[in-house]
Design a protein around this motif. Structure first.
Motif, PDB file in Angstrom:
ATOM      1  N   GLY A  74       0.777  -1.233   0.000  1.00 15.21           N
ATOM      2  CA  GLY A  74       0.000   0.000   0.000  1.00 15.21           C
ATOM      3  C   GLY A  74       0.803   1.274   0.000  1.00 15.21           C
ATOM      4  N   GLY A  75       2.121   1.174  -0.057  1.00 17.36           N
ATOM      5  CA  GLY A  75       2.969   2.361  -0.079  1.00 17.36           C
ATOM      6  C   GLY A  75       3.988   2.294  -1.187  1.00 17.36           C
ATOM      7  N   LEU A  76       4.860   3.289  -1.247  1.00 16.85           N
ATOM      8  CA  LEU A  76       5.920   3.334  -2.245  1.00 16.85           C
ATOM      9  C   LEU A  76       7.257   3.008  -1.596  1.00 16.85           C
ATOM     10  N   VAL A  77       8.118   2.360  -2.365  1.00 14.94           N
ATOM     11  CA  VAL A  77       9.485   2.094  -1.931  1.00 14.94           C
ATOM     12  C   VAL A  77      10.375   3.181  -2.533  1.00 14.94           C
ATOM     13  N   TYR A  78      11.170   3.815  -1.683  1.00 14.53           N
ATOM     14  CA  TYR A  78      11.999   4.933  -2.132  1.00 14.53           C
ATOM     15  C   TYR A  78      13.469   4.540  -2.174  1.00 14.53           C
ATOM     16  N   PHE A  79      14.159   5.070  -3.179  1.00 14.79           N
ATOM     17  CA  PHE A  79      15.588   4.789  -3.326  1.00 14.79           C
ATOM     18  C   PHE A  79      16.404   6.042  -3.662  1.00 14.79           C
ATOM     19  N   HIS A  80      15.794   7.209  -3.706  1.00 13.70           N
ATOM     20  CA  HIS A  80      16.528   8.410  -4.122  1.00 13.70           C
ATOM     21  C   HIS A  80      17.378   8.952  -2.969  1.00 13.70           C
ATOM     22  N   SER A  81      18.541   9.438  -3.327  1.00 17.91           N
ATOM     23  CA  SER A  81      19.464  10.000  -2.341  1.00 17.91           C
ATOM     24  C   SER A  81      19.170  11.458  -2.048  1.00 17.91           C
ATOM     25  N   SER A  82      18.454  12.120  -2.951  1.00 17.87           N
ATOM     26  CA  SER A  82      18.171  13.544  -2.800  1.00 17.87           C
ATOM     27  C   SER A  82      16.999  13.915  -3.696  1.00 17.87           C
ATOM     28  N   THR A  83      16.453  15.097  -3.461  1.00 16.08           N
ATOM     29  CA  THR A  83      15.406  15.641  -4.321  1.00 16.08           C
ATOM     30  C   THR A  83      15.804  17.052  -4.742  1.00 16.08           C
ATOM     31  N   THR A  84      15.697  17.328  -6.020  1.00 12.21           N
ATOM     32  CA  THR A  84      15.972  18.663  -6.557  1.00 12.21           C
ATOM     33  C   THR A  84      14.659  19.297  -6.998  1.00 12.21           C
ATOM     34  N   TYR A  85      14.483  20.587  -6.654  1.00 17.51           N
ATOM     35  CA  TYR A  85      13.248  21.269  -7.036  1.00 17.51           C
ATOM     36  C   TYR A  85      13.503  22.771  -7.074  1.00 17.51           C
TER      37      TYR A  85
ATOM     38  N   ALA B 291      12.453  13.839   1.135  1.00 21.49           N
ATOM     39  CA  ALA B 291      13.554  14.418   0.359  1.00 21.49           C
ATOM     40  C   ALA B 291      14.585  13.367  -0.007  1.00 21.49           C
ATOM     41  N   ALA B 292      14.737  12.360   0.826  1.00 25.57           N
ATOM     42  CA  ALA B 292      15.679  11.261   0.535  1.00 25.57           C
ATOM     43  C   ALA B 292      15.142   9.980   1.156  1.00 25.57           C
ATOM     44  N   ALA B 293      15.501   8.872   0.573  1.00 25.62           N
ATOM     45  CA  ALA B 293      15.070   7.571   1.071  1.00 25.62           C
ATOM     46  C   ALA B 293      15.866   7.171   2.303  1.00 25.62           C
ATOM     47  N   ASN B 294      15.362   6.186   3.003  1.00 25.61           N
ATOM     48  CA  ASN B 294      16.091   5.605   4.123  1.00 25.61           C
ATOM     49  C   ASN B 294      17.472   5.153   3.663  1.00 25.61           C
ATOM     50  N   ALA B 295      18.478   5.420   4.468  1.00 21.26           N
ATOM     51  CA  ALA B 295      19.865   5.145   4.081  1.00 21.26           C
ATOM     52  C   ALA B 295      20.111   3.675   3.769  1.00 21.26           C
ATOM     53  N   ARG B 296      19.357   2.759   4.397  1.00 22.08           N
ATOM     54  CA  ARG B 296      19.578   1.338   4.125  1.00 22.08           C
ATOM     55  C   ARG B 296      19.199   0.982   2.696  1.00 22.08           C
ATOM     56  N   ASN B 297      18.185   1.637   2.151  1.00 16.66           N
ATOM     57  CA  ASN B 297      17.799   1.369   0.770  1.00 16.66           C
ATOM     58  C   ASN B 297      18.809   1.936  -0.217  1.00 16.66           C
ATOM     59  N   VAL B 298      19.468   3.015   0.155  1.00 11.89           N
ATOM     60  CA  VAL B 298      20.336   3.756  -0.760  1.00 11.89           C
ATOM     61  C   VAL B 298      21.759   3.223  -0.753  1.00 11.89           C
ATOM     62  N   ARG B 299      22.186   2.661   0.360  1.00 14.15           N
ATOM     63  CA  ARG B 299      23.602   2.460   0.652  1.00 14.15           C
ATOM     64  C   ARG B 299      24.384   1.719  -0.429  1.00 14.15           C
ATOM     65  N   ASN B 300      23.899   0.628  -0.932  1.00 12.11           N
ATOM     66  CA  ASN B 300      24.708  -0.217  -1.821  1.00 12.11           C
ATOM     67  C   ASN B 300      24.414   0.007  -3.304  1.00 12.11           C
ATOM     68  N   THR B 301      23.258  -0.418  -3.742  1.00 14.91           N
ATOM     69  CA  THR B 301      22.957  -0.361  -5.181  1.00 14.91           C
ATOM     70  C   THR B 301      21.692   0.428  -5.483  1.00 14.91           C
ATOM     71  N   ALA B 302      20.917   0.785  -4.450  1.00 15.04           N
ATOM     72  CA  ALA B 302      19.633   1.477  -4.604  1.00 15.04           C
ATOM     73  C   ALA B 302      18.639   0.644  -5.416  1.00 15.04           C
ATOM     74  N   LEU B 303      18.761  -0.656  -5.305  1.00 12.78           N
ATOM     75  CA  LEU B 303      17.813  -1.629  -5.844  1.00 12.78           C
ATOM     76  C   LEU B 303      17.810  -2.796  -4.863  1.00 12.78           C
ATOM     77  N   LEU B 304      16.682  -3.477  -4.727  1.00 11.26           N
ATOM     78  CA  LEU B 304      16.610  -4.561  -3.753  1.00 11.26           C
ATOM     79  C   LEU B 304      15.859  -5.766  -4.314  1.00 11.26           C
ATOM     80  N   LEU B 305      16.187  -6.930  -3.764  1.00 12.16           N
ATOM     81  CA  LEU B 305      15.519  -8.174  -4.128  1.00 12.16           C
ATOM     82  C   LEU B 305      14.045  -8.130  -3.729  1.00 12.16           C
ATOM     83  N   ARG B 306      13.165  -8.497  -4.664  1.00 12.20           N
ATOM     84  CA  ARG B 306      11.733  -8.609  -4.393  1.00 12.20           C
ATOM     85  C   ARG B 306      11.220 -10.034  -4.604  1.00 12.20           C
TER      86      ARG B 306
END
Length: 585
Positions: free
Chosen positions: A380-391, A415-430
């Motif tokens: 029911g939510g979104l998974v975030y992987f961005h390190s920053s937001t520009t606007y 503005a940025a995703a949780n650091a655990r999602n971003v740290r390595n590849t910014a993609l995760l096993l589903r």
């Protein structure tokens, strides 16, 4: 302590607890009576099943579930202290041995040999039941030898229980050749298939005729590949004679076709949405694609996949542990026929921006079912992987922020995703995750692990058929898989698209590493290669992402020249001086 002794002690506890003090038996169960009772026999064999390396559940919180995908450059683990991340350096030596990829399954072999020698002496069990248990045990022994031969090549072939007073040549056996091990596996399976009933029990975790045919298909294909693409070394301890290649391909073709012609199995196709369908394949247990599975049940016998793999931002206590490498993402083509590599790495620069639905969402539905990427929908939510937001702020300035919350079309945007999602590849096993498991707990996931499924049968068949010159049959098998996935049909079967289809369909299921080795192309993907992850900067104004590359691993992968086999440790050789070392160590 020998696992049989442990088992008998456990059985004693169970049986003794049911007795009154007046009728209590002595504190042991004689080995001689195990095979006089069905319950004891079933318990003994269940213990052997438990010892099988269907999937590695070792490591802290079972992080070793990612071992073979990490070795095969599909996904890594979150932190370098987690054992799977040590596999990619291939820093194996004669002194240390095979490290985390080691498997020397002779405890299981001894237990199986003991069963085979003693169950035939039973005076209580009927012949049909004895034969059934023996065929199951021989399947498990063949599977154990298969797990060793893919690691080491030839290993000692032991088919009887060793005793301390046996001759030295039996207590300290030399390695058989790699071809002898494959021949043993194939002959065992050929033999037991003749007497196994034509019924299905594999999805429930018990070896049956079709599990045996599936192992025969896989082992024969591996043997054929090694004969086709390698040379014989060390007097045959590794390598297979090229003259045997066609026979092995024919065996793989025939055993695959027998499964196909049985009518017992089919590709899972219950859902119109191709992404949903591929996701549900691994959750709708006991479906007609499953040939043989290791069965899990929460609490009774659970695992930790959901807890380990659920992205940060959801109710998992230890999340985001399996970052997916961009190198494997590129293998997945687009539904409109574009190649996955059509997006050049040279285009992943700060001056370019991308629509996330096109970059990821329009890829093969099997990708979307297998990998979390920015704005994947989950629970029911979104998974975030961005390190920053520009606007553009109220002053008309373009700013980049990494903390806080912004407004995106009336909804909160981090503005940025949780650091655990971003740290390595910014993609995760589903792949294989259960979206209905809202609060994953360690050891409480219950998805079965599919050891053999019908999709692999089609892939084995296609590969064998191709090398036998039956390209039309190979093409048909490949297109059955592509049609199920919602991908455009292929117009020809080639070595390249057979291999690509296999890596896409079976991604993250512990196949790719061994496939790259048997095809003898592992150095191309695993040696002197710096695998990649991604960095996402979200452009709020344009609703697009700037996507750039980063190094996913601390150093280059190192496979080493011609090191297609793992070393046998000096400790193991000290225990048995008749063990010769593999080439390259």
């Amino acid at each position: 302590m020998n696992s049989r002794i442990i088992l008998l002690m456990l059985l004693l506890t169970v049986f003794a607890s049911c007795e009154s003090e007046l009728t209590k038996t002595p504190d042991f169960i004689s080995e001689e009576v195990v095979f006089e009772d069905r319950s004891l026999t079933e318990a003994y064999l269940a213990n052997v099943y438990q010892d099988m390396l269907f999937i590695d559940l070792g490591g802290q919180a079972q992080n070793d579930m990612g071992m073979i995908p990490a070795a095969g450059a599909e996904h890594i683990n979150f932190a370098n202290w987690q054992t799977p991340n040590t596999t990619y350096t291939r820093s194996y030596t004669a002194a240390s041995g095979a490290g985390p990829l080691d498997y020397w399954g002779y405890n299981a072999i001894r237990d199986i040999n003991y069963l085979l020698e003693n169950i035939v002496l039973s005076e209580s069990l009927d012949e049909e039941y004895i034969l059934q248990k023996m065929t199951e045990a021989r399947f498990l022994r063949a599977y154990t030898y298969f797990q060793m031969v893919i690691r080491f090549g030839g290993v000692p072939l032991i088919t009887k229980v060793q005793n301390v007073d046996d001759p030295e040549e039996e207590l300290y056996p030399a390695r058989a050749t790699e071809q002898e091990i494959y021949e043993f596996i194939i002959s065992e399976l050929d033999d037991i298939i003749l007497t196994m009933p034509d019924q299905k029990s594999g999805a429930a975790g018990r070896a049956d005729k079709y599990a045996a045919l599936s192992l025969l298909s896989r082992a024969s294909l591996y043997a054929a590949s090694i004969g086709n693409f390698s040379t014989v070394q060390a007097d045959g301890l590794v390598g297979i004679a090229p003259g045997s290649t066609q026979g092995y391909y024919e065996k793989a073709y025939a055993s695959s076709k027998e499964i196909m012609d049985s009518g017992m199995f089919s590709l899972y196709n219950k859902h119109d949405d191709k992404t949903v369908n591929f996701s549900q394949l691994f959750l709708d247990e006991g479906n007609d694609e499953v040939i043989f599975a290791e069965v899990f049940e929460p609490i009774i016998k659970g695992h930790s996949l959901d807890n380990l793999a659920t992205p940060a931002g959801f109710l998992s206590t230890w999340n985001s542990n399996f970052p997916v490498l961009y190198d494997i993402v590129e293998i997945f083509d687009f539904v409109d026929g574009r190649k996955g590599t059509e997006i050049s790495r040279d285009e992943l620069i700060e001056s370019n921006s991308w629509d996330i639905d096109d970059f990821f969402g329009n890829r093969d539905p099997r990708f979307k079912a297998s990998v979390f990427y920015p704005e994947s929908v989950w629970q029911g939510g979104l998974v975030y992987f961005h390190s920053s937001t520009t606007y553009t702020n109220d002053a008309g300035e373009r700013v980049k922020v990494t903390s806080g919350t912004l407004d995106r079309n009336g909804e909160a945007w981090p503005a940025a995703a949780n650091a655990r999602n971003v740290r390595n590849t910014a993609l995760l096993l589903r792949k294989k995750l259960d979206e209905t498991n809202l609060e994953p707990i360690s050891g409480r996931s219950g998805q079965d692990f599919y050891v053999f499924r019908y999709a692999e049968t089609l892939l084995n068949f296609a590969e064998a058929a191709f090398y036998l010159g039956k390209t039309g049959e190979a093409l048909d098998a490949l297109n059955q898989l592509r049609d199920r996935a919602g991908m455009p049909a292929l117009t020809e079967a080639t070595e390249d698209n057979i291999r690509q289809e296999r890596q896409v369909e079976l991604a993250f299921e512990s196949h790719r590493f061994w496939d790259l080795i048997r095809w003898r192309i592992a150095p191309q993907y695993l040696d002197k290669v710096r695998t990649k992850g991604l960095v996402f900067d979200y452009d709020l104004d344009a609703d697009k992402y700037v996507i750039t590359l980063k190094n996913a691993e601390g150093t280059e992968r190192a496979f080493g020249p011609e090191r297609f086999y793992l070393p046998i440790s000096l400790d193991r050789i000290a225990d048995n001086p008749n063990l010769a070392q593999n080439p390259g160590y």
